[in-house]
Write a protein that holds these residues in place. Structure first.
Motif, mmCIF file in Angstrom:
data_model
loop_
_atom_site.group_PDB
_atom_site.id
_atom_site.type_symbol
_atom_site.label_atom_id
_atom_site.label_comp_id
_atom_site.label_asym_id
_atom_site.label_seq_id
_atom_site.Cartn_x
_atom_site.Cartn_y
_atom_site.Cartn_z
ATOM 1 N N VAL A 78 14.275 59.363 45.977
ATOM 2 C CA VAL A 78 15.597 59.458 45.849
ATOM 3 C C VAL A 78 16.299 59.562 46.592
ATOM 4 N N GLY A 79 17.452 59.566 47.634
ATOM 5 C CA GLY A 79 18.371 59.645 48.295
ATOM 6 C C GLY A 79 17.363 58.686 49.686
ATOM 7 N N GLY A 80 17.700 60.213 50.903
ATOM 8 C CA GLY A 80 17.145 59.436 51.688
ATOM 9 C C GLY A 80 15.791 58.758 52.292
ATOM 10 N N TYR A 81 14.816 59.958 51.591
ATOM 11 C CA TYR A 81 13.192 59.221 51.283
ATOM 12 C C TYR A 81 13.376 57.874 50.925
ATOM 13 N N SER A 140 25.176 59.474 34.522
ATOM 14 C CA SER A 140 26.351 59.256 33.715
ATOM 15 C C SER A 140 27.489 60.878 34.148
ATOM 16 N N SER A 141 26.984 61.480 34.185
ATOM 17 C CA SER A 141 27.643 62.577 34.251
ATOM 18 C C SER A 141 28.277 63.310 35.951
ATOM 19 N N ASP A 142 26.523 63.091 36.548
ATOM 20 C CA ASP A 142 27.139 64.477 37.623
ATOM 21 C C ASP A 142 26.478 63.211 39.245
ATOM 22 N N PHE A 143 28.140 63.641 40.020
ATOM 23 C CA PHE A 143 27.347 62.104 40.658
ATOM 24 C C PHE A 143 26.230 62.758 41.903
ATOM 25 N N ALA A 144 26.173 63.786 41.842
ATOM 26 C CA ALA A 144 24.727 63.819 42.751
ATOM 27 C C ALA A 144 23.640 63.342 42.204
ATOM 28 N N VAL A 145 23.302 62.960 41.114
ATOM 29 C CA VAL A 145 22.465 62.298 40.464
ATOM 30 C C VAL A 145 22.235 61.343 40.481
ATOM 31 N N LEU A 147 24.176 59.754 42.869
ATOM 32 C CA LEU A 147 24.121 58.826 43.734
ATOM 33 C C LEU A 147 22.874 58.652 44.349
ATOM 34 N N GLY A 148 21.779 60.116 44.613
ATOM 35 C CA GLY A 148 20.581 60.179 44.446
ATOM 36 C C GLY A 148 19.447 58.416 43.606
ATOM 37 N N LEU A 149 20.308 58.343 42.833
ATOM 38 C CA LEU A 149 19.188 57.635 41.594
ATOM 39 C C LEU A 149 20.012 55.907 42.140
ATOM 40 N N LEU A 150 21.103 56.347 42.890
ATOM 41 C CA LEU A 150 20.992 54.399 43.162
ATOM 42 C C LEU A 150 20.463 54.274 44.340
ATOM 43 N N ASP A 151 19.499 55.131 44.884
ATOM 44 C CA ASP A 151 18.825 55.107 46.419
ATOM 45 C C ASP A 151 17.287 55.153 46.028
ATOM 46 N N ALA A 152 17.273 55.171 44.914
ATOM 47 C CA ALA A 152 15.960 55.376 43.881
ATOM 48 C C ALA A 152 14.561 54.249 43.900
ATOM 49 N N LEU A 219 29.899 55.215 50.713
ATOM 50 C CA LEU A 219 29.988 53.944 50.502
ATOM 51 C C LEU A 219 28.679 53.173 49.897
ATOM 52 N N ARG A 220 27.484 53.277 49.481
ATOM 53 C CA ARG A 220 26.714 52.462 49.305
ATOM 54 C C ARG A 220 27.068 52.410 47.762
#
Length: 799
Positions: A78-81, A140-145, A147-152, A219-220
């Protein structure tokens, strides 16, 4: 920068050695990072490919002896990786996903079998173990999670469960985006305020700061919501540049981190092939500006689309436009070109749109800006009166000028209007007083000047000079002198008369004259006012320069201006106006009643009183004697009072009997909780004058315990200011501010037997500028030999 190969272009690293997987990976990773090519997207992708292969082997070995197999279990990056890039110091952000809880013990064993080798390798790990439902609920409740999973990205195990989670998270996000986007924007705003703006920060946080790498993640997310797209090419290039800088930083420091601190900037610049720290910060600033502008546009689009209703813009199928002028309109909160506007036949259309947008407080429509970039012909030079008036109208628009100017700059339109802007674009300011880079400071000065146009007869000249006054920064030599002819050339191109061009040139050349003279010269010395009057020539220019000085100071930052400094400048302006009108100078300012009382006592007296929010005024009256100035300065330093300014004068007692009385007024800032106490200061001054307090030893002990700066300051500079006074030798000392500096300077002068007739002491961030009016035993200026010895002694004392 080279174009990175795709993942399929990378060498196959799956055949890793059969020994310790962690040791083998560590060795291969070290070799990759040491290979030729340096920081760049190719290396980041290669490292991600190498890491993928290692993790697949770990996963395969870990699942073989368990009941799980690979069905329903997946290892995800997830994230940058997850985006397929790993920097030198990046964490491994991993999620071990499983479909249900019934094998929780086996999942825990699997996780340990993967995590422990990663820890053994020394690579930082950010990990979690989630069921499908847990991961979806958290997203659905935590933006940090989220944003990471959108790049999973699937790395190992069951690709179906990984794809199912990614599809579900995307679907949930798109369904809730219109409701959640305002909260995501608020989080973006908060992060920017907390970590600063990369464009204007001397030690920027490349990841968390406004315009940094983290902004791309937001932005992504907006683009993934399908509510609004984001700009791609320019932003992606900018983010790659920022990632390259972070790679180089981590390579130089040998540790993770994104804070580009001062002492590492030259080395980072060298790794990237740049000439030095300033070019590095300009590179960072340019990238951050592109990201910030894209973020502003994207968020504006997203919030427009997320509004509950846009019906006020629609009647049937045609948008209802609010006209701003011929060919110009407001649509959906932006200034746009109408279909009837034709940039190919109207060279002033860009200026007209920019001026009307700024006056209406509207941002420029990106599509309209693109039309102007593609089709606008250049303006004929010199500009017409109408074009110049539009430009001045834009500069006078106030705060909305900033956003409009940045749109012109990002699009390239500004280079057509003002090619000289390249010299200052994203140029850092190496002083603590400045809160903006040079280019933004110039725009902010115009904003401040727009609120002061009623104070001058020629607001157009004020606004143009405000925009151009620091244009010499980045050119060889003194920036005021270097920038004056450049500003004159621009004013001439704008179509001003030669008389007006001369005024602009004088304002730029002398934009620091009033504040430096008022704070560093003795205003009672006739030569001081005469020099200012000769430079400015008439009262209209004096009026303009006074107003420009105020706008410049306000744009610089809160530390650049104070009531004390404003009072000195106003006094100098008043005296100069009298000189220009041929009137006699005003008498010396009388003592205040409180000061007169102290002088009449004929004894040592000290009064400390709070002044502004953080400053105090310490007034010291004492029988004048050699070394008094140094003694008071030393005691103030001993009491942890940082001197920001000092004024000294000598008065005869009202009775005429007894010695002359020195009356010194010091503006100080206490360190921490060391508020000045009048009685304690008086006692220590009396002890020092009586030889009972060894200031030299006490201050040397304090100085020895101070923290040595990580970047060595430049050598001090001591100069005799020629023609600054007919009755004294004026010496200016520039040095890094440090504990007891004024004491050492004053003590050196006292030991030489030189009298201080007047002094001006100013601290500008970490830089001290101390000016002394010195006289010999006869009350006259020093001879050449004595002046040279003073320079030598003061240089030694300031080193």
């Amino acid at each position: 920068m080279s174009v990175a190969p795709t993942l399929s272009d990378q060498p196959d690293p799956d055949n890793l050695g059969r020994g310790s997987l962690a040791a083998d990976y560590t060795a291969r990773r070290r070799a990759l990072l040491a290979s030729a090519g340096g920081p760049g997207v190719a290396r980041r992708r290669s490292l991600a490919v190498l890491t993928d292969a290692w993790l697949r082997q770990l996963f395969g070995q870990a699942t073989a002896p368990t009941q799980l197999g690979t069905s329903g279990v997946a290892l995800m990056a997830v994230g940058g990786y997850g985006r397929g890039e790993l920097s030198w110091g990046s964490d491994l952000d991993l999620v071990l996903l499983h479909a249900e809880r019934r094998h929780s013990a086996a999942v825990s064993d699997l996780a340990d079998a993967i995590w422990y080798p990663i820890w053994d390798s020394g690579v930082q790990l950010d990990h979690s173990v989630r069921t499908f439902d847990e991961a979806r609920r958290l997203a659905s409740s935590d933006f940090a999670v989220l944003l990471g999973l959108l790049d999973a990205r699937h790395v190992a195990g069951d690709p179906a469960v990984a794809q199912r989670l990614r599809s579900s998270v995307l679907g949930d996000w798109r369904a809730a985006a219109r409701r959640r986007l305002p909260d995501l924007r608020e989080a973006w705003e908060i992060r920017g305020r907390e970590h600063g703006d990369l464009r204007h920060t001397l030690e920027p946080d490349l990841k968390e700061g406004r315009g940094g790498l983290r902004d791309l993640v937001s932005l992504r997310a907006v683009a993934a919501s399908w509510v609004a797209d984001r700009p791609h090419r320019d932003v992606d290039d900018a983010v790659r540049r920022l990632a390259d800088v972070r790679d180089a930083l981590q390579q130089v420091t040998g540790r993770p981190g994104s804070r580009l601190v001062l002492q590492e900037q030259d080395q980072v610049a060298s790794v990237l092939g740049l000439s030095g720290a300033d070019d590095l910060l300009r590179e960072v600033g340019a990238a951050a500006a592109a990201v910030t502008h894209a973020a502003d546009v994207t968020w504006r689009r997203a919030l427009q689309a997320a509004r509950p209703s846009r019906s006020r813009y629609i009647r049937g199928r045609r948008p209802v436009l609010k006209l701003l002028g011929p060919g110009l309109a407001e649509h959906d909160g932006e200034a746009v070109l109408t279909a009837q506007a034709d940039p190919t036949v109207d060279p002033m259309l860009a200026l007209r749109l920019a001026a009307r947008a700024a006056r209406a407080g509207l941002p420029l429509s990106p599509s309209s800006v693109d039309r102007l970039v593609a089709d606008s012909p250049p303006l004929r030079e010199p500009w017409s009166d109408a074009a110049r008036d539009l430009f001045v109208d834009l500069l006078g628009a106030g705060a909305p000028l900033v956003a409009v100017w940045e749109s012109l700059d990002q699009s390239g339109l500004l280079d057509r209007l003002l090619p000289e802007w390249e010299t200052v674009r994203h140029r850092p300011q190496r002083t603590a007083l400045h809160r903006f880079s040079v280019d933004r400071h110039l725009v902010e000065t115009a904003v401040e000047a727009s609120a002061l146009v009623r104070a001058v007869r020629r607001p157009d000249l004020l606004l143009v000079a405000a925009l151009l006054h620091d244009l010499g920064k980045g050119l060889p030599g003194d920036h005021s002198e270097a920038g004056a002819p450049v500003a004159a050339g621009i004013a001439r191109r704008l179509g001003f008369t030669e008389d007006d061009v001369h005024v602009v040139e004088v304002l730029v050349r002398h934009h620091l004259l009033l504040v430096t003279t008022a704070t560093r010269r003795d205003l009672d010395d006739p030569a001081t006012v005469a020099g200012v009057a000769d430079a400015l020539e008439d009262t209209d220019v004096l009026e303009l320069l006074h107003t420009l000085t105020l706008a410049d100071a306000r744009a610089t930052g809160p530390g650049a201006w104070s009531d004390w400094k404003a009072g000195l400048v106003e006094d100098l302006v008043r005296r100069t106006a009298l000189k220009l009108h041929g009137a006699p100078p005003p008498p010396a300012a009388p003592l205040t009643p409180a000061q007169a009382t102290l002088v009449s006592s004929g004894q040592l007296a000290v009064v400390a009183a709070p002044d502004e929010a953080v400053t105090w005024t310490v007034t010291v009256a004492a029988p004048d004697r050699p070394g008094l100035f140094a003694t008071v300065a030393g005691v103030l330093a001993l009491h942890r009072l940082s001197v920001r300014s000092a004024q000294i004068r000598t008065e005869r007692p009202p009775s005429g009997d007894g010695p002359d009385m020195a009356i010194d007024v010091w503006t100080v800032i206490p360190e921490r909780d060391h508020e000045p106490r009048s009685d304690a200061l008086r006692n220590d001054i009396a002890r020092a004058l009586a030889g009972e307090l060894d200031l030299t030893h006490r201050l040397a002990t304090r100085d020895a315990s101070r923290r040595v700066p990580s970047v060595a300051p430049p050598a001090p500079r001591v100069d005799v200011v020629e023609a600054a006074s007919e009755t004294a030798t004026v010496v200016e000392v520039r040095a890094g501010d440090r504990v007891g500096l004024l004491y050492r300077l004053g003590r050196s002068l006292a030991l030489m037997g030189v009298s201080i007739r007047a002094a001006r002491v100013v601290t500008l961030g970490a830089e001290a500028v101390d000016v002394f009016y010195l006289q010999d035993a006869t009350g006259g200026p020093l001879d050449a030999s004595a002046a040279r010895e003073v320079i030598r002694l003061l240089t030694d004392a300031a080193t």
